[in-house]
Design a protein around this motif. Structure first.
Motif, short mmCIF file in Angstrom:
data_model
loop_
_atom_site.label_atom_id
_atom_site.label_comp_id
_atom_site.label_asym_id
_atom_site.label_seq_id
_atom_site.Cartn_x
_atom_site.Cartn_y
_atom_site.Cartn_z
N THR A 97 -6.86 14.65 2.90
CA THR A 97 -8.12 14.99 2.23
C THR A 97 -9.09 15.56 3.24
N ASP B 260 0.82 -1.21 0.00
CA ASP B 260 0.00 0.00 0.00
C ASP B 260 0.86 1.26 0.00
N GLY B 261 1.99 1.17 0.65
CA GLY B 261 2.83 2.36 0.75
C GLY B 261 2.41 3.24 1.91
N LYS B 262 3.29 4.10 2.32
CA LYS B 262 3.02 5.02 3.42
C LYS B 262 2.72 6.40 2.86
N TYR B 263 1.66 6.98 3.31
CA TYR B 263 1.29 8.31 2.87
C TYR B 263 0.46 8.98 3.95
N ASN B 264 0.43 10.29 3.90
CA ASN B 264 -0.36 11.09 4.84
C ASN B 264 -1.62 11.57 4.14
N ASN B 265 -2.74 11.10 4.59
CA ASN B 265 -4.02 11.47 3.99
C ASN B 265 -4.44 12.84 4.51
#
Length: 203
Positions: free
Chosen positions: A198, A191-196
């Motif tokens: 939205t 999935d990978g790491k990311y900062n949502n």
């Protein structure tokens, strides 16, 4: 009142235990039985003078009025137009709306401003002439093409229809490769790491 009652109970029970021990012939050791409990086991609690809360009787008229109020509120909310969700890509950030400039405009001399204005006019004339020449060249090419096609149509219908077909050899390009990538068995895509970040808007 409770203290007097507890004292009287203690006296009665102590007499009963004394009489029972005398009848059994035991003056020093008292008999511990469930029928004759010791005085130390007795405990008294404070009297609580309270009663359960009475439920308020709700009349059907008040319930109907409350429902009518809720209906009126719903109607008022329905009349209000819904707020549109802003598109962040089209909204200019506040930091860019600051009218204060960090550097002041350069004060040009009169001769320099006139020279720049004449240079700009000359550049506009040059681009206009260039555009006109390109348009004339395109018109002449289209006119020559239509005339050639009309002459070819008079000579041979087959050659005329062949000339209208697209030329595949004009840009020679060949490419060969897989058209479908087979899936890998038992492969879990990360999935990978990311900062949502939205934003969620509620209406």
């Amino acid at each position: 009142m409770s203290m007097c009652l507890s004292r009287s109970l203690c006296r009665v029970l102590s007499r009963q235990t004394a009489s029972s021990s005398f009848m059994l012939g035991e003056h020093h050791h008292a008999v511990r039985t469930p029928w004759f409990a010791s005085v130390m086991t007795l405990k008294t609690s404070a009297s609580l003078r309270a009663e359960p809360k009475k439920k308020k009787k709700v009349s059907p008229m008040s319930e109907q009025l409350q429902r009518d109020r809720l209906k009126k509120r719903v109607k008022r909310l329905e009349k209000v137009p819904p707020e549109l969700i802003p598109v962040e890509d089209l909204v200019t950030p506040v930091s860019c709306l600051d009218e204060t400039r960090e550097r002041s405009a350069v004060n040009l001399l009169f001769e320099e401003s006139e020279r720049r204005a004449l240079l700009l006019k000359e550049w506009c004339r040059y681009k206009q002439e260039q555009n006109m020449a390109e348009m004339q060249a395109v018109e002449l090419a289209l006119k020559a093409q239509t005339e050639a096609l009309e002459e070819l149509k008079l000579e041979s219908e087959e050659l005329y229809h062949a000339s209208l077909k697209p030329d595949t050899l004009l840009f020679p390009f060949t490419h060969e490769g897989p058209v479908h990538t087979p899936p890998i068995k038992e492969y879990e895509a990360p999935d990978g790491k990311y900062n949502n970040i939205t934003k969620v808007y509620t209406q």
